[in-house]
Enzyme design. Structure first.
Site, PDB file in Angstrom:
ATOM      1  N   ILE A  69       0.814  -0.835   0.099  1.00 58.69           N
ATOM      2  CA  ILE A  69       0.347   0.217  -0.320  1.00 58.69           C
ATOM      3  C   ILE A  69       0.864   1.089  -0.049  1.00 58.69           C
ATOM      4  O   ILE A  69      -0.059   1.919  -0.124  1.00 58.69           O
ATOM      5  CB  ILE A  69      -0.883  -0.081   0.716  1.00 58.69           C
ATOM      6  N   GLY A  70       2.154   1.470   0.587  1.00 60.66           N
ATOM      7  CA  GLY A  70       3.012   2.618   0.238  1.00 60.66           C
ATOM      8  C   GLY A  70       4.046   1.662   0.231  1.00 60.66           C
ATOM      9  O   GLY A  70       5.057   0.892   0.616  1.00 60.66           O
ATOM     10  N   GLY A  72       8.304   4.310   0.559  1.00 56.58           N
ATOM     11  CA  GLY A  72       8.551   5.374   1.066  1.00 56.58           C
ATOM     12  C   GLY A  72      10.613   5.537   1.152  1.00 56.58           C
ATOM     13  O   GLY A  72      11.060   4.639   0.488  1.00 56.58           O
ATOM     14  N   ALA A  73      11.085   6.757   1.899  1.00 54.26           N
ATOM     15  CA  ALA A  73      12.558   6.627   1.956  1.00 54.26           C
ATOM     16  C   ALA A  73      13.320   5.349   2.891  1.00 54.26           C
ATOM     17  O   ALA A  73      14.214   4.450   2.135  1.00 54.26           O
ATOM     18  CB  ALA A  73      12.863   7.347   2.239  1.00 54.26           C
ATOM     19  N   TYR A  74      12.326   4.710   4.078  1.00 51.97           N
ATOM     20  CA  TYR A  74      12.502   3.971   4.371  1.00 51.97           C
ATOM     21  C   TYR A  74      11.462   2.225   4.833  1.00 51.97           C
ATOM     22  O   TYR A  74      12.109   1.767   5.282  1.00 51.97           O
ATOM     23  CB  TYR A  74      12.417   5.136   6.283  1.00 51.97           C
ATOM     24  N   GLY A  75      11.291   2.361   3.271  1.00 56.62           N
ATOM     25  CA  GLY A  75      10.804   0.810   3.138  1.00 56.62           C
ATOM     26  C   GLY A  75       9.226   0.598   2.735  1.00 56.62           C
ATOM     27  O   GLY A  75       8.624   1.934   2.196  1.00 56.62           O
ATOM     28  N   ILE A  76       8.923  -0.466   2.053  1.00 58.35           N
ATOM     29  CA  ILE A  76       7.840  -1.190   1.860  1.00 58.35           C
ATOM     30  C   ILE A  76       6.809  -1.080   2.947  1.00 58.35           C
ATOM     31  O   ILE A  76       6.890  -2.003   3.843  1.00 58.35           O
ATOM     32  CB  ILE A  76       7.692  -2.000   0.803  1.00 58.35           C
ATOM     33  N   LYS A  92       5.646  -3.028   7.813  1.00 56.41           N
ATOM     34  CA  LYS A  92       6.543  -1.817   7.373  1.00 56.41           C
ATOM     35  C   LYS A  92       7.750  -2.809   7.609  1.00 56.41           C
ATOM     36  O   LYS A  92       8.285  -3.401   8.586  1.00 56.41           O
ATOM     37  CB  LYS A  92       6.805  -0.356   7.884  1.00 56.41           C
ATOM     38  N   ASP A 189       8.608  16.707  12.338  1.00 53.83           N
ATOM     39  CA  ASP A 189       8.710  17.125  10.996  1.00 53.83           C
ATOM     40  C   ASP A 189       7.206  16.479  11.312  1.00 53.83           C
ATOM     41  O   ASP A 189       6.866  15.579  10.415  1.00 53.83           O
ATOM     42  CB  ASP A 189       9.342  15.561  10.556  1.00 53.83           C
TER      43      ASP A 189
END
Length: 403
Positions: A69-70, A72-76, A92, A189
Site C-alpha cells: 500500500i505504500g 517510501g525512503a524507509y521501506g515498503i 512496514k 516533522d
C-alpha cells in the site's frame, strides 16, 4: 463535541467521501501479495515468505499479507491480517535497517517512543517482529494499526473539503500534538504525509523518527532529513534553542494547505523558503527578530526588501473568518508570540468541538535522548531490547541461534 455528535459527524463525512479518492498511495497498480519459497529453499520455523513489489517479506506466520500500500525512503508498507485476532494491520519492512546509521537511529527512536504513547490521535505500534539472529539481523518489520490514506492524498484529491472537515482534522491534529507536548515530545516533522486518515474521519499522527524531548541537548536538524515546506523560521535560521512552537508552525502550514489545497510556502531551498514566508507575513519589526541568535541569519532577514505581506483572507477567500484568525495566530514569525497548542484548542474556531476533559495529558514525560554517535552493533542491540517488549516470551530461554 459529545460522542453522539462525533458519530453523526463521522457518518456525514463518510457519506460525502468519494471512495475512489481515498488512496494510500498514488501508485495505481497494486498487485496482491504472492507467497513464495524461502531463500535457498530453507525456511525458518514461525516465518513465511511473500513477494511484494519485488521485495521479499519474511514475516511471522500469524500475519497474512494482502497487498502493498505504500513505498517510501524507509521501506515498503503492506496491508495484512492478523489471523489470530482477525485485525487488519499495516506492516512496514525496513530493508537493511543498519546500512545508514542516521536512518537506523531514526528507527530506534520511533521504537522507543511509540512503546510509551497511547492516544487516539497518535498511531499505535502493535508489534515488532523478532528476527532470528540477534547480532546479525538486517531487516526490521514494524506492525502498525491500518489506516486508509494520509492527509496529503486527501488534499491533492478531488474530494470536497468543507469547513467542517478542516475543523475536525485540525481538532484531532491539535489533540494529538497536545498529548505529545505533555509527554515532553517535539515531533519536528509534521506534514500532511505524516497524518494518517481513515474514511470514518479518524486522524493519527505518525512517523516519529525525528522526534526529540523538548529538553534534549541535540537540537541540530539537517537539510536532508527535515521537510522544508513545514519548517519553522527558527529552524530555517539555525537558532540554537527552540521549543514546542516549531510544531505549531507546522500545524499552521498544514491548516493553510487544507484551506487552499496547496502548500503555502513551497520553497525550493532554505533561503527561498524564508523569502516566501516574509512575502506572505510581511517584513518583521526589529523586536520580532530578537529570537534570532545567529548574527548572519538576522542580517539576511533584515536585508530582504520591504514587503507589507499578503492578507490571508485574500489568499483563502472561502475560509471561515475564525479559521483565518487562528491561522494568523499560528503563522507568527517570532516563536515567542506564536499561539500554543492549548490556546489553539481553546480558540473560538475550535470551541464547538473541543472538550478539554477528553484530552488527558501523558502519564509521565518521556526521555527520548540518545547518544547520537552510537555504532551499528549498539544500535542493533538497543533495537533488539525494544523488540523484546512486544515478545516477553523471548525473555526466557532465548534459542541458541539468537545469541
Amino acid at each position: 463535541m459529545d460522542f453522539a455528535e462525533k458519530e453523526r459527524f463521522k457518518v456525514s463525512f463518510f457519506l460525502g467521501v468519494k471512495k475512489e479518492n481515498w488512496k494510500r498511495s498514488p501508485l495505481k497498480k497494486k498487485k496482491m501479495a504472492t507467497q513464495v519459497e524461502p531463500p535457498n529453499g530453507i525456511g525458518t520455523q514461525g516465518k513465511h515468505y511473500y513477494s511484494m513489489w519485488q521485495a521479499l517479506f519474511e514475516i511471522d506466520t500469524k500475519y497474512v499479507p494482502i497487498k502493498p500500500i505504500g513505498r517510501g525512503a524507509y521501506g515498503i508498507v503492506c496491508s495484512s491480517v492478523n489471523r489470530e485476532t482477525n485485525e487488519k494491520v499495516a506492516i512496514k519492512k525496513i530493508h537493511n535497517a543498519f546500512e545508514n546509521r542516521v536512518d537506523a537511529l531514526r528507527t530506534l527512536r520511533e521504537l522507543k517512543l511509540l512503546r510509551h504513547l497511547r492516544h487516539e490521535n497518535v498511531i499505535a505500534l502493535k508489534d515488532v517482529m523478532m528476527p532470528i539472529h540477534r547480532r546479525s539481523f538486517k531487516d526490521v518489520y514494524l506492525v502498525y494499526e491500518l489506516m486508509d490514506t494520509d492527509l496529503h492524498q486527501i488534499i491533492k484529491s478531488s474530494q470536497s473539503l468543507t469547513n467542517d472537515h478542516c475543523q475536525y482534522f485540525l481538532l484531532q491534529l491539535l489533540r494529538g500534538l497536545k498529548y505529545l507536548h505533555s509527554a515532553n515530545i517535539l515531533h519536528r516533522d509534521l506534514k500532511p504525509g505524516n497524518l494518517l486518515v481513515n474514511a470514518n474521519c479518524d486522524l493519527k499522527i505518525c512517523d516519529f523518527g525525528l522526534a526529540r524531548t523538548s529538553s534534549g541537548k541535540d537540537q541540530f536538524m539537517t537539510e536532508y532529513v527535515v521537510t522544508r515546506w513545514y519548517r519553522a523560521p527558527e529552524l530555517l535560521l539555525c537558532c540554537d534553542n527552540y521549543g514546542t512552537s516549531i510544531d505549531v508552525w507546522s500545524v499552521g502550514c498544514i491548516f493553510a494547505e487544507l484551506l487552499g489545497r496547496k502548500p503555502i510556502f513551497p520553497g525550493t531551498e532554505c533561503l527561498n523558503q524564508l523569502k516566501l514566508i516574509i512575502n506572505i507575513l510581511g517584513s518583521q519589526r526589529e523586536e520580532d527578530l530578537e529570537f534570532i541568535d545567529n548574527p548572519k541569519a538576522r542580517k539576511y532577514i533584515k536585508s530582504l526588501p520591504y514587503t507589507s505581506g499578503k492578507a490571508l483572507p485574500c489568499l483563502y477567500p472561502n475560509a471561515h473568518p475564525l479559521a483565518i484568525d487562528l491561522l494568523q495566530k499560528m503563522l507568527v514569525f517570532d516563536p515567542s508570540k506564536r499561539i500554543s497548542v492549548t490556546e489553539a484548542l481553546q480558540h473560538p474556531y475550535m470551541s464547538p468541538l473541543y472538550d478539554p476533559n477528553s484530552n488527558p495529558p501523558a502519564q509521565v514525560p518521556i526521555d527520548l535522548d540518545m547518544v547520537e554517535d552510537l555504532g551499528e552493533e549498539m544500535i542493533r542491540e538497543m533495537m533488539w531490547k525494544e523488540m523484546l517488549n512486544y515478545h516477553p516470551e523471548a525473555l526466557t530461554g532465548e534459542p541458541e541461534v539468537c545469541s
